[in-house]
Design a protein around this motif. Structure first.
Motif, mmCIF file in Angstrom:
data_model
loop_
_atom_site.group_PDB
_atom_site.id
_atom_site.type_symbol
_atom_site.label_atom_id
_atom_site.label_comp_id
_atom_site.label_asym_id
_atom_site.label_seq_id
_atom_site.Cartn_x
_atom_site.Cartn_y
_atom_site.Cartn_z
ATOM 1 N N MET A 1 -28.742 -5.465 -0.132
ATOM 2 C CA MET A 1 -28.886 -4.507 -1.500
ATOM 3 C C MET A 1 -27.833 -3.411 -1.288
ATOM 4 N N PHE A 2 -27.119 -3.193 -2.477
ATOM 5 C CA PHE A 2 -26.204 -1.995 -2.325
ATOM 6 C C PHE A 2 -26.811 -0.723 -2.471
ATOM 7 N N SER A 3 -26.644 0.166 -1.536
ATOM 8 C CA SER A 3 -27.081 1.431 -1.476
ATOM 9 C C SER A 3 -26.134 2.563 -2.281
ATOM 10 N N SER A 4 -26.837 3.238 -3.142
ATOM 11 C CA SER A 4 -26.065 4.376 -3.923
ATOM 12 C C SER A 4 -26.072 5.127 -3.048
ATOM 13 N N ASP A 5 -26.689 5.707 -1.750
ATOM 14 C CA ASP A 5 -26.850 6.743 -1.029
ATOM 15 C C ASP A 5 -25.437 6.485 -0.434
ATOM 16 N N ARG A 6 -24.980 5.387 0.066
ATOM 17 C CA ARG A 6 -24.130 5.127 1.017
ATOM 18 C C ARG A 6 -23.010 5.102 0.333
ATOM 19 N N PHE A 7 -22.808 4.401 -1.116
ATOM 20 C CA PHE A 7 -21.778 4.618 -2.113
ATOM 21 C C PHE A 7 -21.475 6.190 -2.192
ATOM 22 N N LYS A 8 -22.201 6.967 -2.421
ATOM 23 C CA LYS A 8 -22.021 8.609 -2.626
ATOM 24 C C LYS A 8 -21.183 9.035 -1.399
ATOM 25 N N VAL A 9 -21.734 8.614 -0.181
ATOM 26 C CA VAL A 9 -21.257 9.148 1.190
ATOM 27 C C VAL A 9 -19.792 8.746 1.160
ATOM 28 N N ALA A 10 -19.375 7.491 0.848
ATOM 29 C CA ALA A 10 -18.109 7.157 0.945
ATOM 30 C C ALA A 10 -17.280 7.559 -0.232
ATOM 31 N N ARG A 11 -17.625 7.745 -1.281
ATOM 32 C CA ARG A 11 -16.989 8.546 -2.405
ATOM 33 C C ARG A 11 -16.640 10.149 -1.968
ATOM 34 N N GLN A 12 -17.585 10.585 -1.347
ATOM 35 C CA GLN A 12 -17.367 12.096 -0.914
ATOM 36 C C GLN A 12 -16.315 12.169 0.293
ATOM 37 N N ARG A 13 -16.463 11.375 1.051
ATOM 38 C CA ARG A 13 -15.392 11.382 2.237
ATOM 39 C C ARG A 13 -14.120 11.145 1.684
ATOM 40 N N ARG A 14 -13.858 10.229 0.836
ATOM 41 C CA ARG A 14 -12.638 10.239 0.250
ATOM 42 C C ARG A 14 -12.313 11.295 -0.919
ATOM 43 N N LYS A 15 -13.282 12.181 -1.135
ATOM 44 C CA LYS A 15 -12.975 13.480 -2.042
ATOM 45 C C LYS A 15 -12.701 12.965 -3.411
ATOM 46 N N LEU A 16 -13.304 12.068 -3.844
ATOM 47 C CA LEU A 16 -13.010 11.367 -5.173
ATOM 48 C C LEU A 16 -14.072 11.627 -6.333
ATOM 49 N N THR A 17 -13.714 11.909 -7.251
ATOM 50 C CA THR A 17 -14.767 12.146 -8.273
ATOM 51 C C THR A 17 -15.125 10.855 -8.819
ATOM 52 N N GLY A 18 -16.156 10.663 -9.531
ATOM 53 C CA GLY A 18 -16.580 9.452 -10.237
ATOM 54 C C GLY A 18 -15.343 8.951 -11.099
ATOM 55 N N LYS A 19 -14.737 9.689 -11.862
ATOM 56 C CA LYS A 19 -13.572 9.160 -12.834
ATOM 57 C C LYS A 19 -12.620 8.815 -12.326
ATOM 58 N N SER A 20 -11.841 9.540 -10.896
ATOM 59 C CA SER A 20 -10.995 9.056 -10.244
ATOM 60 C C SER A 20 -11.256 7.747 -9.563
ATOM 61 N N LEU A 21 -12.489 7.515 -9.007
ATOM 62 C CA LEU A 21 -12.822 6.206 -8.410
ATOM 63 C C LEU A 21 -12.754 5.170 -9.436
ATOM 64 N N ALA A 22 -13.481 5.385 -10.561
ATOM 65 C CA ALA A 22 -13.347 4.517 -11.700
ATOM 66 C C ALA A 22 -12.277 3.921 -11.708
ATOM 67 N N GLU A 23 -11.083 4.698 -12.068
ATOM 68 C CA GLU A 23 -9.961 4.264 -12.347
ATOM 69 C C GLU A 23 -9.136 3.558 -11.162
ATOM 70 N N LEU A 24 -9.529 3.948 -9.980
ATOM 71 C CA LEU A 24 -9.097 3.248 -8.737
ATOM 72 C C LEU A 24 -9.468 1.998 -8.785
ATOM 73 N N ALA A 25 -11.067 1.771 -9.079
ATOM 74 C CA ALA A 25 -11.615 0.422 -9.010
ATOM 75 C C ALA A 25 -11.501 -0.411 -10.091
ATOM 76 N N GLY A 26 -10.902 0.094 -11.331
ATOM 77 C CA GLY A 26 -10.523 -0.837 -12.502
ATOM 78 C C GLY A 26 -12.033 -1.062 -13.233
ATOM 79 N N ILE A 27 -13.000 -0.162 -13.197
ATOM 80 C CA ILE A 27 -14.084 -0.129 -13.934
ATOM 81 C C ILE A 27 -14.505 1.034 -14.593
#
Length: 356
Positions: A1-27
């Protein structure tokens, strides 16, 4: 099961906003927001997210992450820190907790031996003396501060945040004390930061006390007294003190020249005029922004022991990273850059191998 907590940890470690990560991931940003709020992504979307963040896909399916609550963490410069810096530091705390959980299943670690000195928070110098007596270190200088803290059950980890806005921080989690130190600081400043965070752990054990007005000054006064005991100052320095004597003497206590000058001023060994004059001279010599004549940086004795023990089993930090599902750079950040075969573990420190 995909953990939203872990997703947030990884995103914050990379200092990415939701918008910038969405662009990088192509979603889409909407899809990303739903995932962070608990929506389960399709396998292809999860793969894109992991690739964009540079984290193994396994990291996101290991269950909820243990992220320390922000109001329990002793962030020193909240006004200076950006939201991204604060998030990245808290996320590092989550990874540090997981790393130590991995270690404690394989090694015997020292149990915490700290005192609740919150009643002395308005007398931090007294608190420092009480803790020194409890730890039986007397009035002598502490040869290796990080080694002492680790031997008393404090879990010391490093940060390599490329910012001076995150000096260091500490927190209690499941009855275990954690200290994180920014490696961008000088070795002397890092030692003082460690003692400062020790002050928070014993003076402000309860989360609410950390936000009290004056808590940072209390921790500073604790650190100063803990590292530079009054009796030792008296025995080592003359009554008339010069800038050159401070520069020479600071190595005894492994502190910065400015920290020693401040301690002497607080003990009334320097008048206000002499203190200001010495600070000006130290600044002209480069001691306000750094330590032209510095000391060797302290590192983690526990991590050196762990890596050496694992190396004897032909295991490395890469195996730790694989088990935790994190990129190797996150492990290297947390363990002070130590590498197994190049480090000699000390014979002291209360750590013994259980299994590996």
């Amino acid at each position: 099961m995909f953990s939203s907590d872990r997703f947030k940890v990884a995103r914050q470690r990379r200092k990415l906003t939701g918008k910038s990560l969405a662009e990088l991931a192509g979603i889409s940003a909407v899809t990303l927001s739903k995932i962070e709020n608990g929506h389960q992504p399709e396998p292809e979307i999860a793969e894109r997210i992991a690739r964009a963040l540079g984290y193994p896909e396994s990291f996101f399916t290991m269950g909820p992450a243990d992220v320390p609550e922000e109001d329990t963490v002793s962030f020193r410069s909240l006004k200076k820190m950006s939201g991204a810096e604060r998030g990245a530091a808290l996320a590092a705390g989550a990874l540090g907790i997981e790393l130590y959980r991995w270690i404690e299943t394989r090694f015997n670690l020292p149990e915490p031996d700290l005192l609740d000195l919150s009643k002395e928070r308005n007398r931090p110098e007294v608190a420092a003396r009480i803790l020194r007596q409890h730890w039986r270190v007397g009035e002598r200088p502490i040869g290796d501060v990080l080694k002492l803290l680790e031997s008393k059950g404090i879990r010391v980890l490093s940060l390599s945040e490329n910012t001076r806005n995150v000096d260091a921080y500490s927190f209690w989690y499941n009855e275990h004390p954690y200290v994180f130190l920014n490696q961008e600081k000088t070795a002397e400043r890092s030692i003082f930061d460690a003692a400062h965070e020790l002050g928070h752990l014993v003076l402000h054990c309860h989360a609410g006390a950390r936000g009290e007005r004056g808590a940072e000054m209390q921790a500073d006064r604790f650190a100063s007294a803990f590292l530079m005991p009054h009796e030792d100052i008296i025995s080592q320095l003359p009554s008339s003190i010069t800038t050159s004597q401070i520069i020479k003497a600071k190595a005894r206590w492994k502190v910065s020249a400015m920290a020693l000058a401040y301690r002497l001023h607080s003990l009334e060994y320097l008048s206000e005029w002499n203190y200001r004059s010495i600070c000006i001279e130290l600044g002209q010599l480069g001691y306000r922004s750094g330590e032209p004549v510095g000391i060797e940086r302290e590192t983690s004795t526990v991590m050196a022991k762990v890596l050496n023990a694992l190396w004897s089993k032909r295991l490395t930090k890469y195996d730790i990273a694989k088990d935790l599902g994190v990129p190797i750079d996150e492990i290297e950040t947390l363990i002070f850059g130590l590498t197994g075969p190049s480090m000699r573990a000390s014979s002291q420190g209360g750590l013994s191998l259980v299994r590996a």
